[in-house]
Enzyme design. Structure first.
Site, PDB file in Angstrom:
ATOM      1  N   ASP A  30       0.849  -1.187   0.000  1.00  0.00           N
ATOM      2  CA  ASP A  30       0.000   0.000   0.000  1.00  0.00           C
ATOM      3  C   ASP A  30       0.891   1.246   0.000  1.00  0.00           C
ATOM      4  OD1 ASP A  30      -3.203   0.538   1.013  1.00  0.00           O
ATOM      5  OD2 ASP A  30      -1.780   2.201   1.168  1.00  0.00           O
ATOM      6  N   ASN A  87     -12.831  -2.997   2.359  1.00  0.00           N
ATOM      7  CA  ASN A  87     -13.750  -1.877   2.541  1.00  0.00           C
ATOM      8  C   ASN A  87     -14.715  -1.842   1.363  1.00  0.00           C
ATOM      9  OD1 ASN A  87     -12.417  -1.053   4.897  1.00  0.00           O
ATOM     10  ND2 ASN A  87     -10.908   0.107   3.721  1.00  0.00           N
ATOM     11  N   GLN A  94     -14.239   2.708   1.346  1.00  0.00           N
ATOM     12  CA  GLN A  94     -13.582   2.330   0.085  1.00  0.00           C
ATOM     13  C   GLN A  94     -13.253   3.585  -0.715  1.00  0.00           C
ATOM     14  OE1 GLN A  94     -15.873  -0.306  -2.432  1.00  0.00           O
ATOM     15  NE2 GLN A  94     -14.087  -0.822  -3.702  1.00  0.00           N
ATOM     16  N   SER A  95     -12.016   3.672  -1.181  1.00  0.00           N
ATOM     17  CA  SER A  95     -11.613   4.827  -1.995  1.00  0.00           C
ATOM     18  C   SER A  95     -11.180   4.423  -3.396  1.00  0.00           C
ATOM     19  CB  SER A  95     -10.490   5.609  -1.300  1.00  0.00           C
ATOM     20  OG  SER A  95      -9.352   4.785  -1.133  1.00  0.00           O
ATOM     21  N   VAL A  96     -10.818   3.167  -3.589  1.00  0.00           N
ATOM     22  CA  VAL A  96     -10.460   2.671  -4.927  1.00  0.00           C
ATOM     23  C   VAL A  96     -11.467   1.572  -5.276  1.00  0.00           C
ATOM     24  CG1 VAL A  96      -8.710   1.568  -6.366  1.00  0.00           C
ATOM     25  CG2 VAL A  96      -8.008   3.196  -4.580  1.00  0.00           C
ATOM     26  N   HIS A 100     -10.323  -5.121  -3.377  1.00  0.00           N
ATOM     27  CA  HIS A 100      -8.994  -5.384  -2.805  1.00  0.00           C
ATOM     28  C   HIS A 100      -9.124  -5.785  -1.350  1.00  0.00           C
ATOM     29  CE1 HIS A 100      -9.931  -1.080  -2.452  1.00  0.00           C
ATOM     30  NE2 HIS A 100      -9.254  -1.078  -1.313  1.00  0.00           N
ATOM     31  N   HIS A 102      -6.999  -5.735   2.163  1.00  0.00           N
ATOM     32  CA  HIS A 102      -5.845  -5.210   2.887  1.00  0.00           C
ATOM     33  C   HIS A 102      -5.307  -6.326   3.787  1.00  0.00           C
ATOM     34  CE1 HIS A 102      -6.837  -0.792   2.278  1.00  0.00           C
ATOM     35  NE2 HIS A 102      -8.033  -1.315   2.057  1.00  0.00           N
TER      36      HIS A 102
HETATM   37  P1  DGP Z   1      -9.591   1.569   0.308  1.00  0.00           P
HETATM   38  O1  DGP Z   1      -9.653   2.876   1.045  1.00  0.00           O
HETATM   39  O2  DGP Z   1     -10.041   0.389   1.130  1.00  0.00           O
HETATM   40  O3  DGP Z   1     -10.271   1.664  -1.047  1.00  0.00           O
HETATM   41  O4  DGP Z   1      -8.048   1.313   0.051  1.00  0.00           O
HETATM   42  C1  DGP Z   1      -7.351   1.813  -1.043  1.00  0.00           C
HETATM   43  C2  DGP Z   1      -5.906   1.742  -0.696  1.00  0.00           C
HETATM   44  O5  DGP Z   1      -5.175   1.896  -1.900  1.00  0.00           O
HETATM   45  C3  DGP Z   1      -5.422   2.840   0.250  1.00  0.00           C
HETATM   46  O6  DGP Z   1      -4.953   2.223   1.453  1.00  0.00           O
HETATM   47  C4  DGP Z   1      -4.281   3.515  -0.478  1.00  0.00           C
HETATM   48  C5  DGP Z   1      -3.970   2.561  -1.623  1.00  0.00           C
HETATM   49  N1  DGP Z   1      -3.555   3.211  -2.850  1.00  0.00           N
HETATM   50  C6  DGP Z   1      -4.219   4.196  -3.512  1.00  0.00           C
HETATM   51  N2  DGP Z   1      -3.546   4.536  -4.634  1.00  0.00           N
HETATM   52  C7  DGP Z   1      -2.447   3.732  -4.676  1.00  0.00           C
HETATM   53  C8  DGP Z   1      -1.360   3.607  -5.593  1.00  0.00           C
HETATM   54  O7  DGP Z   1      -1.260   4.290  -6.611  1.00  0.00           O
HETATM   55  N3  DGP Z   1      -0.421   2.666  -5.295  1.00  0.00           N
HETATM   56  C9  DGP Z   1      -0.496   1.874  -4.177  1.00  0.00           C
HETATM   57  N4  DGP Z   1       0.498   1.013  -3.983  1.00  0.00           N
HETATM   58  N5  DGP Z   1      -1.502   1.967  -3.303  1.00  0.00           N
HETATM   59  C10 DGP Z   1      -2.461   2.886  -3.544  1.00  0.00           C
END
Ligand code: DGP
Length: 114
Positions: A30, A87, A94-96, A100, A102
């Site tokens: 992450d 999430n 959830q942001s992406v 996924h 964690h």
């Molecule tokens: P969530 O909030 O559960 O959707 O988690 C998304 C996670 O993705 C957050 O912990 C940060 C990670 N993340 C976002 N952008 C990138 C990226 O470009 N590279 C990596 N390695 N992680 C990322």
């Protein structure tokens, strides 16, 4: 099309610190770690979230959880313990919007989460 930064990582358009990959999944660190070990396990298939997974994805979901355990083991977390979280949606944090898991560990984790 559900294009996200994880789609870009899968296509090699954005770099990531990969720790595992196979035919169906990849795992990478992450970018904003919340624990000494913080790895994301994602399917190659673009599924928005666990809520969007279909019955036909059941085997893939099982595989992703197995990958979480494999990654945790490789990171030395099996003995002390760790947490696997997914999430879902806005209130779930959830942001992406590409499914996924964690994998978090390397310190004592609090419960309940905020
Ligand atoms: P969530 O909030 O559960 O959707 O988690 C998304 C996670 O993705 C957050 O912990 C940060 C990670 N993340 C976002 N952008 C990138 C990226 O470009 N590279 C990596 N390695 N992680 C990322």
């Amino acid at each position: 099309m559900n294009d996200t930064v994880f789609g870009k990582i899968l296509r090699g358009e954005v770099s990531a610190d990969l720790v595992y990959e196979d035919e169906h999944a990849i795992a990478f660190r992450d970018i904003s770690p919340k624990a000494p070990v913080h790895v994301l396990v994602i399917p190659r298939k673009a599924i928005v979230s666990l809520s969007h997974a279909m019955a036909e994805d059941a085997e893939l979901l099982g595989h992703l959880l197995r990958v979480c355990a494999k990654v945790a083991d490789a990171e030395g977390l099996s003995e002390g313990g760790y947490r696997v979280v997914t999430n879902i949606g806005e209130e779930g944090g959830q942001s992406v919007f590409h499914l996924h898991f964690h994998v978090l560990g390397g310190r004592a984790l609090q419960w309940p989460p905020g």
